[in-house]
Design a protein around this motif. Structure first.
Motif, PDB file in Angstrom:
ATOM      1  N   PRO A 105       0.902  -1.271   0.008  1.00  0.00           N
ATOM      2  CA  PRO A 105       0.031   0.118  -0.081  1.00  0.00           C
ATOM      3  C   PRO A 105       0.654   1.192   0.055  1.00  0.00           C
ATOM      4  O   PRO A 105       0.468   2.179  -0.556  1.00  0.00           O
ATOM      5  N   GLN A 106       2.112   1.253   0.742  1.00  0.00           N
ATOM      6  CA  GLN A 106       2.833   2.299   0.740  1.00  0.00           C
ATOM      7  C   GLN A 106       3.245   2.745  -0.680  1.00  0.00           C
ATOM      8  O   GLN A 106       3.413   3.942  -1.037  1.00  0.00           O
ATOM      9  N   LEU A 107       3.683   1.549  -1.535  1.00  0.00           N
ATOM     10  CA  LEU A 107       4.111   2.092  -2.841  1.00  0.00           C
ATOM     11  C   LEU A 107       3.039   2.333  -3.773  1.00  0.00           C
ATOM     12  O   LEU A 107       3.156   3.394  -4.581  1.00  0.00           O
ATOM     13  N   GLN A 108       1.841   1.926  -3.297  1.00  0.00           N
ATOM     14  CA  GLN A 108       0.843   2.443  -4.203  1.00  0.00           C
ATOM     15  C   GLN A 108       0.548   3.838  -3.925  1.00  0.00           C
ATOM     16  O   GLN A 108       0.003   4.562  -4.790  1.00  0.00           O
ATOM     17  N   ASN A 109       0.488   4.291  -2.688  1.00  0.00           N
ATOM     18  CA  ASN A 109       0.479   5.625  -2.139  1.00  0.00           C
ATOM     19  C   ASN A 109       1.275   6.713  -3.060  1.00  0.00           C
ATOM     20  O   ASN A 109       0.921   7.718  -3.416  1.00  0.00           O
ATOM     21  N   GLU A 110       2.500   6.050  -3.140  1.00  0.00           N
ATOM     22  CA  GLU A 110       3.735   6.733  -3.641  1.00  0.00           C
ATOM     23  C   GLU A 110       3.220   6.971  -5.056  1.00  0.00           C
ATOM     24  O   GLU A 110       3.291   8.160  -5.627  1.00  0.00           O
ATOM     25  N   LEU A 111       2.975   5.900  -5.806  1.00  0.00           N
ATOM     26  CA  LEU A 111       2.585   5.845  -7.130  1.00  0.00           C
ATOM     27  C   LEU A 111       1.399   6.901  -7.633  1.00  0.00           C
ATOM     28  O   LEU A 111       1.689   7.550  -8.348  1.00  0.00           O
ATOM     29  N   THR A 112       0.436   6.600  -6.909  1.00  0.00           N
ATOM     30  CA  THR A 112      -0.833   7.506  -7.041  1.00  0.00           C
ATOM     31  C   THR A 112      -0.407   9.063  -7.090  1.00  0.00           C
ATOM     32  O   THR A 112      -0.722   9.984  -7.463  1.00  0.00           O
ATOM     33  N   GLN A 113       0.229   9.516  -5.853  1.00  0.00           N
ATOM     34  CA  GLN A 113       0.593  10.839  -5.778  1.00  0.00           C
ATOM     35  C   GLN A 113       1.421  11.347  -7.086  1.00  0.00           C
ATOM     36  O   GLN A 113       1.281  12.513  -7.357  1.00  0.00           O
ATOM     37  N   GLN A 114       2.469  10.516  -7.315  1.00  0.00           N
ATOM     38  CA  GLN A 114       3.197  10.977  -8.334  1.00  0.00           C
ATOM     39  C   GLN A 114       2.491  11.280  -9.618  1.00  0.00           C
ATOM     40  O   GLN A 114       2.681  11.875 -10.680  1.00  0.00           O
ATOM     41  N   ALA A 115       1.749  10.145  -9.731  1.00  0.00           N
ATOM     42  CA  ALA A 115       0.879   9.928 -11.035  1.00  0.00           C
ATOM     43  C   ALA A 115       0.109  11.275 -11.156  1.00  0.00           C
ATOM     44  O   ALA A 115      -0.382  11.753 -12.171  1.00  0.00           O
ATOM     45  N   ALA A 116      -0.417  11.643 -10.216  1.00  0.00           N
ATOM     46  CA  ALA A 116      -1.423  12.700 -10.128  1.00  0.00           C
ATOM     47  C   ALA A 116      -0.781  14.159 -10.791  1.00  0.00           C
ATOM     48  O   ALA A 116      -1.585  14.830 -11.464  1.00  0.00           O
ATOM     49  N   VAL A 117       0.374  14.228 -10.009  1.00  0.00           N
ATOM     50  CA  VAL A 117       1.097  15.436 -10.365  1.00  0.00           C
ATOM     51  C   VAL A 117       1.534  15.339 -11.834  1.00  0.00           C
ATOM     52  O   VAL A 117       1.701  16.345 -12.829  1.00  0.00           O
ATOM     53  N   LEU A 118       2.271  14.152 -12.300  1.00  0.00           N
ATOM     54  CA  LEU A 118       2.522  13.900 -13.806  1.00  0.00           C
ATOM     55  C   LEU A 118       1.418  14.281 -14.415  1.00  0.00           C
ATOM     56  O   LEU A 118       1.664  14.797 -15.580  1.00  0.00           O
ATOM     57  N   ALA A 119       0.189  13.841 -14.251  1.00  0.00           N
ATOM     58  CA  ALA A 119      -1.088  13.968 -15.233  1.00  0.00           C
ATOM     59  C   ALA A 119      -1.403  15.428 -14.983  1.00  0.00           C
ATOM     60  O   ALA A 119      -1.412  15.756 -16.236  1.00  0.00           O
ATOM     61  N   HIS A 120      -1.261  16.148 -14.111  1.00  0.00           N
ATOM     62  CA  HIS A 120      -1.291  17.586 -14.345  1.00  0.00           C
ATOM     63  C   HIS A 120      -0.311  18.140 -15.258  1.00  0.00           C
ATOM     64  O   HIS A 120      -0.739  19.051 -16.043  1.00  0.00           O
ATOM     65  N   LEU A 121       0.734  17.765 -15.045  1.00  0.00           N
ATOM     66  CA  LEU A 121       1.768  18.488 -15.813  1.00  0.00           C
ATOM     67  C   LEU A 121       1.720  18.095 -17.178  1.00  0.00           C
ATOM     68  O   LEU A 121       1.817  18.945 -18.269  1.00  0.00           O
ATOM     69  N   GLY A 122       1.166  16.956 -17.509  1.00  0.00           N
ATOM     70  CA  GLY A 122       0.887  16.389 -18.818  1.00  0.00           C
ATOM     71  C   GLY A 122      -0.217  17.082 -19.518  1.00  0.00           C
ATOM     72  O   GLY A 122      -0.221  17.426 -20.701  1.00  0.00           O
ATOM     73  N   GLU A 123      -1.198  17.610 -18.696  1.00  0.00           N
ATOM     74  CA  GLU A 123      -2.156  18.287 -19.233  1.00  0.00           C
ATOM     75  C   GLU A 123      -2.070  19.733 -19.453  1.00  0.00           C
ATOM     76  O   GLU A 123      -2.817  20.505 -19.947  1.00  0.00           O
ATOM     77  N   THR A 124      -1.032  20.337 -18.756  1.00  0.00           N
ATOM     78  CA  THR A 124      -0.869  21.799 -18.791  1.00  0.00           C
ATOM     79  C   THR A 124       0.192  22.106 -19.690  1.00  0.00           C
ATOM     80  O   THR A 124       1.194  21.824 -19.729  1.00  0.00           O
ATOM     81  N   PRO A 125      -0.340  23.062 -20.637  1.00  0.00           N
ATOM     82  CA  PRO A 125       0.607  23.731 -21.548  1.00  0.00           C
ATOM     83  C   PRO A 125       1.502  24.717 -20.772  1.00  0.00           C
ATOM     84  O   PRO A 125       0.977  25.523 -20.280  1.00  0.00           O
ATOM     85  N   ILE A 126       2.932  24.309 -20.886  1.00  0.00           N
ATOM     86  CA  ILE A 126       3.506  25.319 -19.688  1.00  0.00           C
ATOM     87  C   ILE A 126       4.441  26.181 -20.856  1.00  0.00           C
ATOM     88  O   ILE A 126       5.248  25.644 -21.728  1.00  0.00           O
TER      89      ILE A 126
END
Lengths: 207, 201
Positions: free
Chosen positions: A45-66
């Motif tokens: 579960p700890q690894l899952q938590n780490e993964l989902t947190q990183q995935a959320a930020v990466l998804a935001h970065l992927g959706e945002t034109p910077i």
């Protein structure tokens, strides 16, 4: 937890869970480390938590034109091959290449000068003392050989006319393999003496 | 998509799933080419399915969630940069799983009522999600600008330019571990700025 090295990199032998999550989400985790990570992910579960947190930020970065600020605006060249990298590593201004060229030319000239013999081999003192005697002996032997054919020659000067060319090598072949390319001193002295004698006899005959 | 897995149809979607994608928005969302969807399904599908199964404890629910994820990818995946699509899929899957868990806890009836109300106000929902999306993008842009130049460069090379971390390390002439730690530090800063540190329910 038993962390496997990701990909084939030896530089990060024991990457953290966070690193492995990052590599996994970015698709940079391959092969056995990838399978190990996915097996661990379903039970940790700890690894899952780490993964989902990183995935959320990466998804935001992927959706945002910077619009990136400097220094990110510095153009990044495509990765070069090793040969190109080597060439770039050794890149120099034109004047430096000119200096290198001149230096190489001087070095080559010096090398050729020392490789080309401009004088006979070093002559020992003993050889210098024997030079006149050798010259006289050679001239005497030449006189004997140049006498008329009906004159009887000493046994030592007999020439075997039936001998094959291989048994009587030419002077050049005799010199072949030797480092000496110039005639020895005694021969030079003998030839000079012979030319002087012939010149004097010609002048006498003409006079 | 592979032959073993039928393409998700819009009717396959869970009726209450729309609001799960509110961060992505629904307007002007470019789709993805079928070949790219196939490639992502082959690369991400098995791992994501196992991940969802571990969250939900049910093979059937995991299959439903996975189908929702790829339905969303087909419809809106084009708005996400290629380097972040795997993370995007995992985020959709995690949200979907969270919703399913909440549905179990709250009970079917209450959620059906909520679903009905949501459909009634669907137009308002679309407009609101577009506003939310714009706000979130502004937040991300502001947070990225606050990163150090080194961190910004690594993030740009990885997300925008789609370099691998090994290529980034070569390009910047830094150890691979340094490139990873800069990216990790950047994600941590961004997560704090965007309040993305909450745990799974």
């Amino acid at each position: 937890m038993n962390h496997q090295p990701f990909d084939d990199s030896p530089s990060v032998p024991n990457s953290s869970d966070a690193d492995r999550c990052l590599l996994y989400l970015c698709g940079d985790l391959l092969g056995e480390p990838l399978r190990d990570f996915e097996e661990q992910l379903v039970v940790d579960p700890q690894l899952q938590n780490e993964l989902t947190q990183q995935a959320a930020v990466l998804a935001h970065l992927g959706e945002t034109p910077i619009s990136w600020q400097t220094p990110c605006d510095v153009p990044i060249e495509p990765l070069a091959t090793s040969a190109e990298s080597f060439a770039r590593q050794w890149s120099m201004p034109p004047w430096a290449w000119g200096c290198v060229g001149v230096a190489a030319t001087v070095w080559l000239a010096a090398w050729l000068f020392w490789q080309t013999p401009t004088s006979p081999l070093p002559v020992t003192q003993e050889e210098t003392m024997d030079t006149p005697r050798l010259a006289v002996a050679w001239l005497e032997a030449r006189d004997l050989v140049s006498r008329s054919s009906d004159e009887e020659l000493p046994d030592g000067f007999a020439i075997d006319s039936n001998a094959s060319p291989e048994s009587n090598p030419s002077p050049w072949e005799a010199f072949a393999g030797s480092s000496a390319t110039a005639p020895p001193d005694w021969m030079v002295a003998a030839l000079s003496a012979m030319e002087t004698t012939e010149q004097a006899s010609t002048e006498t005959a003409d006079g | 998509m592979s032959s073993s897995k039928s393409s998700p149809e819009p009717t396959d979607r869970l009726p209450e799933a729309d609001w799960l994608f509110e961060e992505s928005g629904d307007q002007a969302c470019p789709g993805l080419a079928a070949s790219e969807v196939d490639r992502l399904y082959a690369e991400v599908g098995p791992g994501l399915r196992a991940f969802l199964r571990s969250l939900l404890g049910s093979e059937a629910d995991a299959a439903d969630c996975l189908q929702e994820c790829f339905a969303a990818l087909v419809q809106r995946g084009g708005q996400c940069k290629p380097a972040a699509r795997k993370a995007w899929l995992y985020t959709i899957g995690r949200n979907q799983a969270a919703w399913l868990i909440r549905r179990r806890q709250a009970g079917q009836r209450a959620l059906q009522t909520a679903s009905h109300n949501r459909r009634m106000s669907n137009d308002n929902h679309d407009a609101a999600s577009a506003i939310l999306k714009n706000e979130r993008q502004a937040q991300v842009q502001a947070a990225v600008r606050r990163l150090s130049p080194e961190q910004q460069l690594v993030v740009k090379l990885r997300i925008d330019d789609d370099f691998t971390f090994r290529e980034i390390a070569l390009q910047l002439q830094i150890p691979l571990g340094t490139a990873l730690s800069r990216m990790r530090a950047a994600l941590k800063c961004l997560a704090e700025e965007l309040n993305e540190t909450q745990d799974m329910p």
